[in-house]
Design an enzyme around this catalytic site. Structure first.
Site, short mmCIF file in Angstrom:
data_model
loop_
_atom_site.label_atom_id
_atom_site.label_comp_id
_atom_site.label_asym_id
_atom_site.label_seq_id
_atom_site.Cartn_x
_atom_site.Cartn_y
_atom_site.Cartn_z
N GLN A 186 0.82 -1.20 0.00
CA GLN A 186 0.00 0.00 0.00
C GLN A 186 0.85 1.26 0.00
OE1 GLN A 186 -3.55 0.17 -0.33
NE2 GLN A 186 -2.77 -1.79 -1.03
N HIS A 193 1.70 2.85 -3.37
CA HIS A 193 0.66 3.52 -4.16
C HIS A 193 0.99 4.99 -4.36
CE1 HIS A 193 -2.71 1.10 -5.40
NE2 HIS A 193 -2.73 0.47 -4.25
N GLU A 211 -9.44 1.83 5.26
CA GLU A 211 -9.91 1.40 3.94
C GLU A 211 -9.73 -0.12 3.81
OE1 GLU A 211 -8.85 2.17 -0.78
OE2 GLU A 211 -7.36 2.58 0.75
N HIS A 212 -8.51 -0.58 4.06
CA HIS A 212 -8.19 -2.01 4.04
C HIS A 212 -7.79 -2.43 5.46
CE1 HIS A 212 -6.99 -0.50 -0.04
NE2 HIS A 212 -7.72 -1.53 -0.41
N ASP A 226 -7.19 -6.31 -4.42
CA ASP A 226 -6.88 -5.29 -5.42
C ASP A 226 -7.07 -5.81 -6.84
OD1 ASP A 226 -6.37 -3.12 -3.87
OD2 ASP A 226 -4.19 -3.19 -4.04
N HIS A 256 -53.91 17.39 0.91
CA HIS A 256 -53.56 15.97 1.06
C HIS A 256 -54.78 15.17 1.52
CE1 HIS A 256 -49.42 17.27 0.70
NE2 HIS A 256 -48.97 16.02 0.83
#
Length: 427
Positions: free
Chosen positions: A255, A258, A322-323, A356, A415
């Site tokens: 990670q 990235h 996230e992960h 991934d 109504h």
């Protein structure tokens, strides 16, 4: 990685802060680009492509000839791998289809819910230092399964004014209808407003850098939906003394590579494990082709020692990764009690890389703590739920008085009259 031992709970917020700029730091340039694209369309797109991507494009639409030519350059082994990953992704997302929900709530009152595909969607595929063709599979495959009529893909061009052949191949496999060589803020703006060549869409999907994330959030002000705020990647691993330090280090670095603004965190109940992982990170980092990028991410990443699983879980839920990788003999405790995570990976042989690329789950996930309220991309992301109802004479007689009383209590006479006029004809 900075090592932190038994941090006081009052310091968790500061320790877990992401290395990202605030919306205020970025919104100015994003708003400027949006205004220019809204007013000047393709002319503005060309201007920003030249400025940010360093290439002049007279036409940003990818032709069928370009796609066919690109496909011939991809090794057959890679084509097979992409097809295999696509098959798993399709299988998992197709299994998420749900049947119509139909119920007679009262005699004569029938209600049901059906799902319809979003007609036009825009997919943003990051390019930059790593053209993420895997993201094409993650977004276009479920869009195709959902039945979206128009699937528009935008991705930044390289210095030669082209997109990666793998991106084009994956897009062709998954039924993308139009592909444009446009990246960054200007791509999101183009999908938001539409230009002379790029169609306006109803919903925008895809991860990106901090500028793309803020651009997506700004798009919502103009009536365009987004999948979620999905910015720089992040990973949190929880590990005890039984874990494999080399495996954990490889996951953290996967990670970290990235981007420089990615964040990885190790939470462990073992000081020895933290020490072993630190050594492994240093050893594995040396041989990485993207070492310079990973080093920057590692510099603001952390290893946190806590005394037990209960404290670890509380800290992890506060972070909302996230992960989330679980490498603990008490994995069931974490599986059962994790509340805030985009996607969870369990055990020594479940690297985050599997999600991934090829296991079948989606890798477009909420970052920056948004997993506390957002889901990752799934089949329903490309669909809307619509409710229907049909009321018979018996049905309106059964619920009519209830509606009249409630409408009158709210002071909405029209109504009430809409029901009363029908009841009068039936009595």
């Amino acid at each position: 990685m900075k090592i932190i031992n038994n941090p006081d709970k009052n310091t968790w917020k500061a320790i877990l802060r992401r290395p990202t700029q605030t919306v205020d730091d970025i919104e100015g340039i994003v708003s400027e680009v949006f205004t220019n694209v809204e007013q000047n369309g393709d002319e503005a797109i060309q201007e920003y492509t030249e400025r940010f991507d360093k290439v002049v494009l007279n036409n940003n639409l990818v032709s069928n000839e370009e796609i066919d030519e690109a496909v011939t350059t991809i090794p057959e082994a890679l084509k097979t791998a992409i097809k295999s990953a696509k098959q798993n992704i399709e299988a998992f997302h197709a299994a998420q289809k749900t049947s119509k929900v139909r119920l007679e709530t009262t005699n004569g009152v029938e209600c049901w819910q059906e799902k319809r595909a979003i007609e036009s969607v825009g997919l943003y595929i990051p390019g930059g230092t790593a053209p993420l063709f895997s993201t094409v599979l993650m977004l276009a495959a479920p869009a195709q399964i959902a039945g979206c009529n128009e699937i528009v893909l935008c991705s930044p061009p390289n210095k030669q004014g082209k997109l990666a052949a793998e991106i084009l191949y994956a897009a062709k496999l998954c039924g993308v209808t139009k592909i444009f060589k446009v990246g960054g803020i200007q791509a999101i703006a183009a999908l938001t407003f539409g230009t002379e060549t790029i169609p306006q869409v109803y919903k925008i999907f895809g991860p990106g850098n901090q500028f793309v994330t803020v651009a997506k959030q700004l798009a919502t002000k103009f009536g365009v939906a987004i999948d979620m705020p999905a910015g720089p990647s992040e990973l949190l691993v929880v590990a005890d003394a039984t874990a494999n330090a080399s495996y954990i280090a490889s996951d953290l670095l996967s990670q970290a590579e990235h981007g420089a603004d990615s964040q990885v965190i190790l939470v462990s109940t073992s000081k020895k494990m933290i020490s072993e992982v630190s050594k492994e990170v240093e050893a594995q980092l040396v041989v990485l082709p993207r070492k310079a990028i990973a080093e920057k991410a590692i510099a603001h990443s952390k290893s946190i020692y806590v005394e037990d699983d209960k404290i670890a879980l509380e800290l992890i839920n506060q972070y909302g990764p996230e992960h989330f990788i679980i490498c603990s003999k008490n994995e069931d405790f974490y599986i059962d009690n994790i509340r805030n995570a985009g996607s969870v990976f369990i055990g020594d042989y479940t690297p985050e890389s599997a999600g991934d690329y090829a296991s079948g789950t989606n890798h477009t996930l909420p970052t920056n703590g948004f997993s506390k309220a957002y889901s990752g991309v799934n089949l329903d992301s490309f669909m809307k739920s619509m409710t229907f109802q049909k009321i018979s004479k018996e049905g309106i007689l059964n619920i009519g008085e209830t509606i009249e009383l409630m409408a009158e209590a709210e002071g909405l006479q029209a109504h009430k009259n809409a029901v009363s006029i029908r009841l009068k004809d039936l009595k």
